[in-house]
Structures are given as C-alpha cells and as structure tokens.
Design a protein around this motif. Structure first.
Motif, PDB file in Angstrom:
ATOM      1  N   PRO A 188       0.832  -1.206   0.000  1.00 23.73           N
ATOM      2  CA  PRO A 188       0.000   0.000   0.000  1.00 23.73           C
ATOM      3  C   PRO A 188       0.865   1.254   0.000  1.00 23.73           C
ATOM      4  N   ALA A 189       0.249   2.385  -0.250  1.00 21.93           N
ATOM      5  CA  ALA A 189       0.988   3.653  -0.292  1.00 21.93           C
ATOM      6  C   ALA A 189       1.432   4.073   1.094  1.00 21.93           C
ATOM      7  N   THR A 190       0.749   3.553   2.118  1.00 16.10           N
ATOM      8  CA  THR A 190       1.064   3.917   3.497  1.00 16.10           C
ATOM      9  C   THR A 190       2.139   2.980   4.061  1.00 16.10           C
ATOM     10  N   PRO A 191       2.865   3.430   5.111  1.00 15.45           N
ATOM     11  CA  PRO A 191       3.945   2.595   5.676  1.00 15.45           C
ATOM     12  C   PRO A 191       3.416   1.272   6.226  1.00 15.45           C
ATOM     13  N   VAL A 192       4.215   0.243   6.102  1.00 14.36           N
ATOM     14  CA  VAL A 192       3.832  -1.065   6.633  1.00 14.36           C
ATOM     15  C   VAL A 192       4.927  -1.580   7.561  1.00 14.36           C
ATOM     16  N   ILE A 193       4.554  -2.458   8.439  1.00 12.09           N
ATOM     17  CA  ILE A 193       5.516  -3.131   9.304  1.00 12.09           C
ATOM     18  C   ILE A 193       5.335  -4.640   9.146  1.00 12.09           C
ATOM     19  N   LYS A 194       6.380  -5.358   9.492  1.00 13.98           N
ATOM     20  CA  LYS A 194       6.311  -6.814   9.427  1.00 13.98           C
ATOM     21  C   LYS A 194       5.213  -7.310  10.355  1.00 13.98           C
ATOM     22  N   CYS A 195       4.439  -8.252   9.908  1.00 17.72           N
ATOM     23  CA  CYS A 195       3.345  -8.770  10.720  1.00 17.72           C
ATOM     24  C   CYS A 195       3.892  -9.449  11.975  1.00 17.72           C
ATOM     25  N   PRO A 196       3.463  -8.995  13.174  1.00 19.22           N
ATOM     26  CA  PRO A 196       3.983  -9.599  14.407  1.00 19.22           C
ATOM     27  C   PRO A 196       3.431 -11.004  14.642  1.00 19.22           C
ATOM     28  N   GLU A 197       2.314 -11.301  14.036  1.00 17.37           N
ATOM     29  CA  GLU A 197       1.655 -12.594  14.253  1.00 17.37           C
ATOM     30  C   GLU A 197       2.448 -13.738  13.595  1.00 17.37           C
ATOM     31  N   CYS A 198       2.825 -13.546  12.352  1.00 22.82           N
ATOM     32  CA  CYS A 198       3.518 -14.609  11.610  1.00 22.82           C
ATOM     33  C   CYS A 198       4.986 -14.260  11.386  1.00 22.82           C
TER      34      CYS A 198
ATOM     35  N   GLY B 196       6.197 -12.196   9.462  1.00 24.20           N
ATOM     36  CA  GLY B 196       6.493 -11.958   8.047  1.00 24.20           C
ATOM     37  C   GLY B 196       6.416 -13.180   7.162  1.00 24.20           C
ATOM     38  N   SER B 197       6.119 -14.341   7.752  1.00 23.22           N
ATOM     39  CA  SER B 197       6.085 -15.564   6.940  1.00 23.22           C
ATOM     40  C   SER B 197       4.788 -15.678   6.144  1.00 23.22           C
ATOM     41  N   GLY B 198       3.735 -14.990   6.611  1.00 24.10           N
ATOM     42  CA  GLY B 198       2.453 -15.052   5.929  1.00 24.10           C
ATOM     43  C   GLY B 198       1.666 -16.322   6.217  1.00 24.10           C
ATOM     44  N   ASP B 199       2.234 -17.203   7.025  1.00 21.47           N
ATOM     45  CA  ASP B 199       1.567 -18.475   7.313  1.00 21.47           C
ATOM     46  C   ASP B 199       0.852 -18.423   8.663  1.00 21.47           C
ATOM     47  N   ALA B 200      -0.302 -19.070   8.743  1.00 27.17           N
ATOM     48  CA  ALA B 200      -0.980 -19.209  10.018  1.00 27.17           C
ATOM     49  C   ALA B 200      -0.111 -20.077  10.931  1.00 27.17           C
ATOM     50  N   SER B 201      -0.043 -19.704  12.215  1.00 22.21           N
ATOM     51  CA  SER B 201       0.880 -20.392  13.114  1.00 22.21           C
ATOM     52  C   SER B 201       0.539 -21.866  13.287  1.00 22.21           C
TER      53      SER B 201
ATOM     54  N   CYS C  99      -2.535 -10.749   8.780  1.00 10.97           N
ATOM     55  CA  CYS C  99      -2.041 -10.016   7.599  1.00 10.97           C
ATOM     56  C   CYS C  99      -2.576 -10.600   6.300  1.00 10.97           C
ATOM     57  N   HIS C 100      -3.451 -11.559   6.399  1.00 12.94           N
ATOM     58  CA  HIS C 100      -4.022 -12.220   5.226  1.00 12.94           C
ATOM     59  C   HIS C 100      -2.944 -12.855   4.346  1.00 12.94           C
ATOM     60  N   GLY C 101      -1.863 -13.275   4.985  1.00 16.11           N
ATOM     61  CA  GLY C 101      -0.818 -13.983   4.264  1.00 16.11           C
ATOM     62  C   GLY C 101       0.187 -13.095   3.564  1.00 16.11           C
ATOM     63  N   ARG C 102       0.029 -11.784   3.704  1.00 16.64           N
ATOM     64  CA  ARG C 102       0.919 -10.881   2.990  1.00 16.64           C
ATOM     65  C   ARG C 102       2.228 -10.631   3.739  1.00 16.64           C
ATOM     66  N   GLY C 103       2.228 -10.954   5.056  1.00 13.77           N
ATOM     67  CA  GLY C 103       3.466 -10.819   5.817  1.00 13.77           C
ATOM     68  C   GLY C 103       3.688  -9.430   6.379  1.00 13.77           C
ATOM     69  N   PHE C 104       2.828  -8.493   6.055  1.00 11.41           N
ATOM     70  CA  PHE C 104       2.969  -7.137   6.604  1.00 11.41           C
ATOM     71  C   PHE C 104       1.587  -6.606   6.960  1.00 11.41           C
ATOM     72  N   ILE C 105       1.579  -5.661   7.854  1.00 10.80           N
ATOM     73  CA  ILE C 105       0.353  -4.956   8.200  1.00 10.80           C
ATOM     74  C   ILE C 105       0.637  -3.461   8.141  1.00 10.80           C
ATOM     75  N   LEU C 106      -0.406  -2.662   8.077  1.00  8.02           N
ATOM     76  CA  LEU C 106      -0.237  -1.219   8.046  1.00  8.02           C
ATOM     77  C   LEU C 106       0.350  -0.745   9.353  1.00  8.02           C
TER      78      LEU C 106
END
Ligand SMILES: [Zn+2]
Ligand SMILES: [Zn+2]
Ligand SMILES: [Zn+2]
Length: 116
Positions: free
Chosen positions: A80-90, A92-97, A107-114
């Motif tokens: 996205p145009a806005t800053p993103v950070i690595k998803c703390p849940e996965c 950054g792997s994008g996989d469900a734990s 993060c819907h598998g994208r590995g990052f969140i806003l």
C-alpha cells in the motif's frame, strides 16, 4: 479495487508465477490443457507497483495445489501507499501459526500490516 481519487499506480507485467508463464493450468486440476486461472492463459499478470514477493507461497503462486489466497496466485503482493511493518503474528512468513498452508489471519498472508 480502484478507489476514487486514488493515485494512478504503475502496473508491472510480471511472469505468472502460478503457471510459470506457460498459461496452462500447472496442476491439471480440470485438464492439463485448461488455461491458467490466474493469468487467463496469458502467461503474464499485472502487479501494481510497489510490490514484494508473496511470503505465503514464497513467490510460487501456489500453496500445495491451490492458488495462494494471499496473492491470488500471482506470486507478488502489492504494497500500500502507506507505511507497513512486518506482521507480528507470523513474523512476516504469511503463514498461520497452527496450519502453515493457511494464510495468517492478521495479515491475510501478505506478511505485513499497516503501520500504526
Ligand atoms: Zn498463469
Ligand atoms: Zn502467494
Ligand atoms: Zn501475518
């Protein structure tokens, strides 16, 4: 998907990761001769820039024999145009734990969140 007033973003023609540019269904789910459901047989997909390699499918466009739901089989996810950070849940792997074949819920598998 295109919002009113959104900035015009450059689209990159990328080789379709799901069929590796062949335009054919890589797994022969219906038929080996059927067209790729991701690129509609074109062998290339439009990916809006900027983008990154999809972490959930590692850029292959497929999870097992299914189209990756994070990138819809393209192998790339748009940032996205806005800053993103690595998803703390996965992390950054994008996989469900619990089930790695499913995309991370946060993060819907994208590995990052806003960010923020
Ligand atoms: Zn394809
Ligand atoms: Zn993917
Ligand atoms: Zn995540």
């Amino acid at each position: 998907m295109i919002e009113a007033g959104a900035k015009r973003i450059a689209m990159s023609d990328m080789k379709c990761s799901f069929c590796k540019g062949t335009g054919k269904d890589p797994f022969g789910v219906l038929s080996w001769l059927s067209t790729c459901c991701v690129c509609n047989g074109k062998g290339v997909v439009d990916v809006p820039s900027p983008y990154k390699v999809c972490p959930h499918c590692a850029g292959t466009g497929a999870v097992k024999t299914l189209t990756c739901t994070a990138c819809m089989g393209k192998g790339y996810v748009s940032l996205p145009a806005t800053p993103v950070i690595k998803c703390p849940e996965c992390r950054g792997s994008g996989d469900a734990s619990s089930i790695p074949s499913l995309p991370c819920i946060k993060c819907h598998g994208r590995g990052f969140i806003l960010a923020g």
